[in-house]
Write an enzyme that holds these catalytic residues in place. Structure first.
Site: not given
Length: 399
Positions: A179, A346, A379
């Site tokens: 991320s 995601d 995610h």
């Protein structure tokens, strides 16, 4: 004797990694270290007179100091990537399934290091050391507030580089991050190509495009609308807790998928129903599922700082690999072989971001590859579901 086929052998190897990982995890105890520097110059030309950040390491640095893997952490995390501070800690570091003795990132072989970000979200976490808006400004004796300069992903990278250099390290074996950590990892490869021969981007991005920038803005809006925010000058006053909680609720939901969220709604403790009695009777009542979301955000808010969340959001919005005029110029300087591991479902840093970065590198004649995570958690697959790609990551970093 039955001969193992290649796909059976691969499955068997993954199982062994996971088995040995679970055995070794209890043995990895870590301690937080502190790094300090003065007159740190930021990317946008400002100076922070004193910076301190925490860092953790796992494994031993070899005499040549060439076995270093840098782990760059995600938005709401810290340098606590693996292990526990004490044997009684209820929760190990977020990538404990990946890092440790005998694991995919094997601390019997590698010296693994991670650094707390500037303006770390966990400003009030006793296990986080960071400098940000909540830090005392040496010029005023009061918290910086919005006088703290805007910081970028490049600033996080440069602080990490100073930490490494303080240990006598001059090159990495590789860098890996998820991320916001993926942004740092690829920027490392762009800014300091001689340092980075291998780069792994998990649930990541090479730049914050228009959609992602606007999505991230939703995290900042509730804080700015909270009357207690006081234009960032709330230290010594009632903090903007409601705005912070709302922002953390958005972050939690954005990191999941409808499937994962609906599974929570079906649990006995939540038991979501569109015609729940309280919301039917009162417009101010909350649904059971939003209560569940809020309770988790309230817990996280206790150790978090609202201004720090704004600064991390802005750093993520400002991101473009290389921090230059365009993405191509930033990717052009990369010499590392790269591996992108997006999550197929995601909804935050959508898989097209990794796909575009991977293809752009291939078009530039670079060595790059991509594999998708297939879990149901969106995610969050890049953290809780990382074991799915443990063998791939092991193979990549050991080549």
């Amino acid at each position: 004797m039955t001969q193992l086929k290649p796909h059976h052998l691969k499955y068997f190897t993954v199982c062994l990694i996971l088995i040995f990982s679970s055995i070794a995890s209890a043995e990895l105890l870590v301690a937080k270290q502190k790094f300090e520097t003065e007159n740190f110059n930021t990317f946008n030309g400002k100076t922070i007179k004193k910076v301190q950040v925490g860092w953790e390491s796992y494994g031993q640095l070899n005499p040549q100091k060439d076995n270093v893997i840098l782990v760059t952490h995600y938005f709401s995390a810290s340098s606590h990537a693996a292990g526990k501070y004490t044997k009684d800690d209820p929760q190990a570091g977020y990538w404990d399934a990946l890092i440790g003795p005998g694991k995919a990132i094997d601390t019997n072989r590698f010296f693994v290091i991670s650094v707390d970000s500037l303006a770390n979200l966990g400003a009030y976490d006793p296990n986080v050391i960071t400098t940000g808006p909540a830090t005392i400004n040496p010029d005023t004796g009061k918290p910086y507030g919005l006088d703290f300069p805007v910081v970028t992903i490049r600033d996080f990278v440069n602080i990490q580089k100073l930490v490494l250099e303080s240990l006598g390290i001059e090159k990495l074996h590789g860098v890996i991050g998820a991320s916001m950590g993926s942004m740092q990892a690829i920027d490392w490869a762009s800014a300091y190509p001689d340092w980075v021969p291998r780069m792994v981007s998990i649930i990541g991005s090479a730049q914050s495009d228009a959609w992602t920038t606007s999505l991230l803005e939703r995290w900042a809006i509730p804080i700015r609308l909270d009357p207690n925010w006081r234009n960032g000058n709330y230290y010594g006053h009632t903090p903007p807790t409601e705005g912070l909680i709302a922002a953390l609720m958005f972050i939690t939901q954005d990191a999941l998928t409808p499937m994962a969220f609906n599974q929570v709604g079906q649990t006995a403790s939540v038991n979501h129903n569109p015609l729940e009695l309280d919301p039917l009777q009162s417009i101010t009542a909350r649904y059971s599922i939003t209560n569940w979301l809020r309770e988790r955000a309230q817990q996280r808010a206790k150790l978090s700082d609202a201004n720090h969340l704004l600064y991390l959001t802005r750093a993520s919005q400002l991101f473009i690999t290389g921090h230059g005029a365009n993405l191509t110029s930033g990717l052009q300087t990369i010499q590392a072989k790269t591996l992108f591991i997006p999550s197929g479902n995601d909804l935050l840093l959508m898989p097209y971001l990794s796909q575009e970065a991977n293809q752009a590198l291939l078009d530039l004649g670079k060595v790059s590859q991509l594999e998708k995570l297939t879990g149901d958690s969106g995610h969050l697959n890049g953290v809780s579901g990382i074991s799915e790609k443990a063998l791939k990551i092991k193979e990549f970093i050991e080549q």
